[in-house]
Design a protein around this motif. Structure first.
Motif, PDB file in Angstrom:
ATOM      1  N   GLU A 147       0.807  -1.298  -0.169  1.00  0.00           N
ATOM      2  CA  GLU A 147      -0.009  -0.019  -0.066  1.00  0.00           C
ATOM      3  C   GLU A 147       0.894   1.405  -0.050  1.00  0.00           C
ATOM      4  OE1 GLU A 147      -3.783   0.445   0.227  1.00  0.00           O
ATOM      5  OE2 GLU A 147      -3.299  -1.464  -0.918  1.00  0.00           O
ATOM      6  N   ILE A 148       2.019   1.237   0.758  1.00  0.00           N
ATOM      7  CA  ILE A 148       2.582   2.379   0.689  1.00  0.00           C
ATOM      8  C   ILE A 148       3.642   2.719  -0.595  1.00  0.00           C
ATOM      9  CG2 ILE A 148       4.969   3.456   1.719  1.00  0.00           C
ATOM     10  CD1 ILE A 148       2.654   3.369   3.583  1.00  0.00           C
ATOM     11  N   LYS A 150       2.314   1.678  -3.409  1.00  0.00           N
ATOM     12  CA  LYS A 150       1.206   2.252  -4.302  1.00  0.00           C
ATOM     13  C   LYS A 150       1.074   3.628  -4.061  1.00  0.00           C
ATOM     14  CE  LYS A 150      -3.494   1.262  -5.114  1.00  0.00           C
ATOM     15  NZ  LYS A 150      -4.714   0.371  -4.876  1.00  0.00           N
ATOM     16  N   THR A 151       0.995   4.043  -2.878  1.00  0.00           N
ATOM     17  CA  THR A 151       0.906   5.518  -2.660  1.00  0.00           C
ATOM     18  C   THR A 151       1.787   6.361  -3.268  1.00  0.00           C
ATOM     19  OG1 THR A 151      -0.273   4.971  -0.570  1.00  0.00           O
ATOM     20  CG2 THR A 151       0.635   7.106  -0.590  1.00  0.00           C
ATOM     21  N   LYS A 154       2.022   6.979  -6.984  1.00  0.00           N
ATOM     22  CA  LYS A 154       1.117   8.075  -7.328  1.00  0.00           C
ATOM     23  C   LYS A 154       1.451   9.471  -7.233  1.00  0.00           C
ATOM     24  CE  LYS A 154      -2.890   4.464  -7.896  1.00  0.00           C
ATOM     25  NZ  LYS A 154      -3.821   4.307  -7.676  1.00  0.00           N
ATOM     26  N   THR A 228       0.413   7.000   8.687  1.00  0.00           N
ATOM     27  CA  THR A 228       0.331   5.675   8.686  1.00  0.00           C
ATOM     28  C   THR A 228      -0.088   4.819   9.726  1.00  0.00           C
ATOM     29  OG1 THR A 228       2.565   5.456   8.457  1.00  0.00           O
ATOM     30  CG2 THR A 228       1.364   6.081   6.205  1.00  0.00           C
ATOM     31  N   CYS A 248      -1.972   2.498   6.593  1.00  0.00           N
ATOM     32  CA  CYS A 248      -1.185   2.188   5.192  1.00  0.00           C
ATOM     33  C   CYS A 248      -2.225   2.131   4.259  1.00  0.00           C
ATOM     34  CB  CYS A 248      -0.484   1.006   5.501  1.00  0.00           C
ATOM     35  SG  CYS A 248       0.835   1.275   6.713  1.00  0.00           S
ATOM     36  N   ASN A 249      -3.338   2.695   4.130  1.00  0.00           N
ATOM     37  CA  ASN A 249      -4.476   2.399   3.207  1.00  0.00           C
ATOM     38  C   ASN A 249      -4.255   3.471   2.116  1.00  0.00           C
ATOM     39  OD1 ASN A 249      -6.876   3.207   1.776  1.00  0.00           O
ATOM     40  ND2 ASN A 249      -7.812   1.495   3.027  1.00  0.00           N
ATOM     41  N   SER A 250      -3.654   3.065   1.009  1.00  0.00           N
ATOM     42  CA  SER A 250      -3.061   4.008  -0.152  1.00  0.00           C
ATOM     43  C   SER A 250      -4.499   5.049  -0.495  1.00  0.00           C
ATOM     44  CB  SER A 250      -2.838   3.270  -1.344  1.00  0.00           C
ATOM     45  OG  SER A 250      -2.416   4.261  -2.448  1.00  0.00           O
ATOM     46  N   GLU A 251      -5.731   4.441  -0.657  1.00  0.00           N
ATOM     47  CA  GLU A 251      -6.869   5.253  -1.177  1.00  0.00           C
ATOM     48  C   GLU A 251      -7.008   6.514  -0.055  1.00  0.00           C
ATOM     49  OE1 GLU A 251     -11.578   4.849  -2.047  1.00  0.00           O
ATOM     50  OE2 GLU A 251     -10.271   2.867  -2.098  1.00  0.00           O
ATOM     51  N   LEU A 254      -4.138   9.172  -0.167  1.00  0.00           N
ATOM     52  CA  LEU A 254      -4.264  10.172  -1.366  1.00  0.00           C
ATOM     53  C   LEU A 254      -5.313  10.894  -1.283  1.00  0.00           C
ATOM     54  CD1 LEU A 254      -2.963   7.244  -3.984  1.00  0.00           C
ATOM     55  CD2 LEU A 254      -1.721   9.107  -3.085  1.00  0.00           C
TER      56      LEU A 254
END
Length: 286
Positions: A147-148, A150-151, A154, A228, A248-251, A254
């Motif tokens: 998740e990190i 992925k964040t 982006k 996080t 640690c939730n990317s959505e 962001l």
């Protein structure tokens, strides 16, 4: 475990030897497992030593913070004097009916930051927009690490990423470290002096962290910060709106970053000058 017991015993015996012959106040801050050893050695010294706990009353009350909360409660229960940085901490201690004297000092971070920013940095601070990401404990599972990544992938700005050795090893164990390194705008950094790090935070576009200290620094500096962890120990900080818990939730991370707000000089209504307040109290105790 065996090595930890041996090391703990050695530390305890050395502390006991020192405290059996000298010291009137023992000041501690609950951030490590050494605190029970310090308190135990003080009690076994059989001398009238007063225990002073800085930053008392911190509670997160989540599954991930169980051990930390227990350490804080243990320290609070045995302290003779308890300095609290925020009113929420004071409420926690009164609710738990601690025996020691509660002293509302305010947060020393105000004084620390004010003095530190007057010092010169030893490295060049970027002039372009960048993000500071600092991870010390929140990345536990492979999903967290994914998740990190992925964040960070982006984010369009340059990422200055600080990993402590434990977190770096976890990325390697999950076979994700090379993927982290290969992100186009990422710069993995080693530890740097506090003065430099604070200036980096001050001049960054926003901060991603799981450090309570960094959360406080962002709050004082009026810097937008996403946390996080799944908890924050100072409810006042999050309620002000600059610091947001996302795990640690990317959505979620962001989403907060895209709607972030920044206040260059927030109108803080919290007590300042904690350094002098604490020093004056310590002199009276002696």
């Amino acid at each position: 475990l065996g090595l930890s017991i041996i090391c703990g015993t050695i530390v305890f015996l050395k502390l006991l030897k020192i405290l059996s012959r000298e010291g009137d106040l023992v000041i501690f801050l609950v951030i490590t497992m050494s605190v029970p050893l310090v308190i135990g050695a003080t009690k076994f010294s059989r001398r009238k030593i007063k225990l002073v706990h800085f930053e008392s009353g911190l509670r997160a009350n989540t599954k991930r913070s169980i051990l930390l909360d227990k350490l804080y409660k243990f320290g609070d229960q045995h302290a003779n004097y308890l300095f609290v940085p925020y009113k929420s901490c004071e409420r926690n201690l009164k609710k738990e009916k601690v025996k020691g004297k509660i002293l509302y000092s305010g947060d020393v971070m105000f004084d620390v930051i004010k003095r530190t920013l007057k010092l010169k940095t030893s490295e060049r601070i970027p002039t372009t927009k960048y993000v500071v990401a600092n991870f010390t404990r929140s990345i536990i599972t492979k999903r967290d690490a994914e998740e990190i990544i992925k964040t960070l992938s982006k984010l369009k700005k340059e990422n200055l990423v600080f990993l402590n050795p434990v977190i770096e090893n976890r990325f390697k164990q999950f076979n994700l470290f090379k993927e982290l390194q290969s992100l186009p705008k990422i710069k993995l950094r080693k530890s740097i002096p506090y003065v430099d790090f604070l200036h980096l935070i001050k001049n960054s576009d926003f901060v991603i962290t799981d450090s309570t200290g960094v959360e406080e620094e962002c709050f004082v500096l009026g810097k937008s910060c996403v946390v996080t962890n799944d908890f924050i120990q100072f409810p006042e900080i999050e309620s002000f709106g600059l610091v947001k818990v996302a795990g640690c939730n990317s959505e979620k991370i962001l989403s907060f970053i895209n709607s972030k707000k920044e206040i260059s000089k927030p109108h803080l209504k919290f007590k300042e000058g904690a350094t002098k307040i604490i020093a004056d109290h310590l002199e009276k105790m002696l």
